[in-house]
Design an enzyme around this catalytic site. Structure first.
Site, PDB file in Angstrom:
ATOM      1  N   PRO A  30       0.785  -1.221   0.000  1.00 49.92           N
ATOM      2  CA  PRO A  30       0.000   0.000   0.000  1.00 49.92           C
ATOM      3  C   PRO A  30       0.826   1.285   0.000  1.00 49.92           C
ATOM      4  CG  PRO A  30      -0.113  -1.099   2.135  1.00 49.92           C
ATOM      5  CD  PRO A  30       0.532  -2.054   1.186  1.00 49.92           C
ATOM      6  N   ASN A  31       0.312   2.231  -0.734  1.00 53.11           N
ATOM      7  CA  ASN A  31       0.842   3.603  -0.816  1.00 53.11           C
ATOM      8  C   ASN A  31       2.121   3.725  -1.628  1.00 53.11           C
ATOM      9  OD1 ASN A  31      -1.233   4.792   0.870  1.00 53.11           O
ATOM     10  ND2 ASN A  31      -0.292   3.672   2.550  1.00 53.11           N
ATOM     11  N   ARG A  68       4.352  11.028  -2.232  1.00 51.65           N
ATOM     12  CA  ARG A  68       4.315  10.630  -0.831  1.00 51.65           C
ATOM     13  C   ARG A  68       5.637  10.956  -0.126  1.00 51.65           C
ATOM     14  NH1 ARG A  68       4.851   4.341   0.990  1.00 51.65           N
ATOM     15  NH2 ARG A  68       4.303   4.811   3.134  1.00 51.65           N
ATOM     16  N   TYR A 115      11.001   9.098   0.758  1.00 50.62           N
ATOM     17  CA  TYR A 115      10.923   8.077  -0.287  1.00 50.62           C
ATOM     18  C   TYR A 115      11.479   8.527  -1.634  1.00 50.62           C
ATOM     19  CZ  TYR A 115       7.971   5.653   3.069  1.00 50.62           C
ATOM     20  OH  TYR A 115       7.498   5.027   4.198  1.00 50.62           O
ATOM     21  N   ASN A 165       7.909  -5.841  -1.153  1.00 48.33           N
ATOM     22  CA  ASN A 165       7.905  -4.700  -0.244  1.00 48.33           C
ATOM     23  C   ASN A 165       6.466  -4.575   0.250  1.00 48.33           C
ATOM     24  OD1 ASN A 165       7.866  -2.322   1.136  1.00 48.33           O
ATOM     25  ND2 ASN A 165       8.986  -1.130  -0.398  1.00 48.33           N
ATOM     26  N   ALA A 195       3.316  -0.828   4.615  1.00 45.84           N
ATOM     27  CA  ALA A 195       2.824  -0.800   6.006  1.00 45.84           C
ATOM     28  C   ALA A 195       2.395  -2.181   6.505  1.00 45.84           C
ATOM     29  CB  ALA A 195       1.659   0.180   6.120  1.00 45.84           C
ATOM     30  N   GLU A 201      12.714  -9.611   1.155  1.00 45.51           N
ATOM     31  CA  GLU A 201      11.991  -8.398   1.572  1.00 45.51           C
ATOM     32  C   GLU A 201      12.805  -7.166   1.204  1.00 45.51           C
ATOM     33  OE1 GLU A 201      12.110  -8.177   5.832  1.00 45.51           O
ATOM     34  OE2 GLU A 201      10.415  -6.805   5.945  1.00 45.51           O
ATOM     35  N   HIS A 226      12.785  -2.764   1.538  1.00 45.93           N
ATOM     36  CA  HIS A 226      12.213  -1.488   1.977  1.00 45.93           C
ATOM     37  C   HIS A 226      13.073  -0.374   1.411  1.00 45.93           C
ATOM     38  CE1 HIS A 226       9.422  -3.460   4.574  1.00 45.93           C
ATOM     39  NE2 HIS A 226      10.414  -4.205   5.032  1.00 45.93           N
ATOM     40  N   ARG A 261      13.700   4.248  11.871  1.00 48.55           N
ATOM     41  CA  ARG A 261      12.503   5.103  11.942  1.00 48.55           C
ATOM     42  C   ARG A 261      11.736   4.835  13.247  1.00 48.55           C
ATOM     43  NH1 ARG A 261       9.595   4.758   6.249  1.00 48.55           N
ATOM     44  NH2 ARG A 261       8.314   6.337   7.299  1.00 48.55           N
TER      45      ARG A 261
HETATM   46  C1  DQA Z   1       8.374   0.935   3.433  1.00 52.01           C
HETATM   47  C2  DQA Z   1       8.554   1.160   4.937  1.00 52.01           C
HETATM   48  C3  DQA Z   1       7.232   0.938   5.680  1.00 52.01           C
HETATM   49  O1  DQA Z   1       7.416   1.130   7.065  1.00 52.01           O
HETATM   50  C4  DQA Z   1       6.189   1.914   5.187  1.00 52.01           C
HETATM   51  O2  DQA Z   1       4.950   1.666   5.814  1.00 52.01           O
HETATM   52  C5  DQA Z   1       6.055   1.917   3.709  1.00 52.01           C
HETATM   53  C6  DQA Z   1       7.251   1.793   2.872  1.00 52.01           C
HETATM   54  C7  DQA Z   1       9.657   1.277   2.654  1.00 52.01           C
HETATM   55  O3  DQA Z   1       9.748   0.879   1.499  1.00 52.01           O
HETATM   56  O4  DQA Z   1      10.557   1.936   3.180  1.00 52.01           O
HETATM   57  O5  DQA Z   1       4.965   2.107   3.178  1.00 52.01           O
HETATM   58  O6  DQA Z   1       8.088  -0.422   3.211  1.00 52.01           O
END
Ligand code: DQA
Length: 145
Positions: free
Chosen positions: A9-10, A17, A22, A73, A76, A97, A99, A106
């Protein structure tokens, strides 16, 4: 070799964003980057993005027998989703995984990764490059198991 690349998501809002976290490049740029890496490594890939936990679970389930590995990835859902963890464990495909940010640096709640418990490796804080590292890790593993 065929890889499934999942973004949660997002991540579709990359570029808009929180650019200070990011970056300014958008999601289309991330998809192009991933496709270019796969093309240059001779890897077939499918990219999947969803803002819905259940859709991600279903996609992971459908990967069984269709893909050799998963790069994920979970965004959240990383920090909340036992369902995604269980789906990854159920299909038992090699998974990595990714990120974009360094989640350990963080908020404390980002230090827990459920999905990561079913992944062989995590690349964090490397921006787009993390996806490349994940793809190369899976390629190396398949080339010399
Ligand atoms: C994320 C890190 C997560 O904590 C966050 O909720 C994201 C992006 C990253 O790519 O750094 O949406 O996965």
């Amino acid at each position: 070799m065929k890889l499934l690349i999942i973004n949660g998501p997002n991540l579709n809002l990359l570029g808009i964003r929180e650019p200070e976290l990011y970056g300014k490049r958008d999601f289309a740029a991330l998809e192009r980057y991933v496709r270019d890496v796969c093309d240059s490594e001779g890897i077939e890939c499918e990219l999947f993005q969803s803002n819905y936990e259940g859709a991600i679970v279903e996609k992971i389930q459908q990967a069984l027998g269709a893909f050799d590995g998963i790069v994920i990835n979970p965004a959240a859902y990383t920090h909340t989703s036992v369902a995604i963890l269980d789906a990854l464990k159920a299909v038992a495909l090699p998974a990595v995984e990714v990120h974009l940010t360094d989640v350990d640096a963080r908020e404390p709640f980002r230090r827990i990764s459920y999905a990561g418990m079913a992944c062989e490796k995590t690349f964090k804080g490397l921006g787009f490059e993390g996806y490349k590292e994940a793809i190369l890790y899976l390629k190396n593993k398949m080339d010399s198991p």
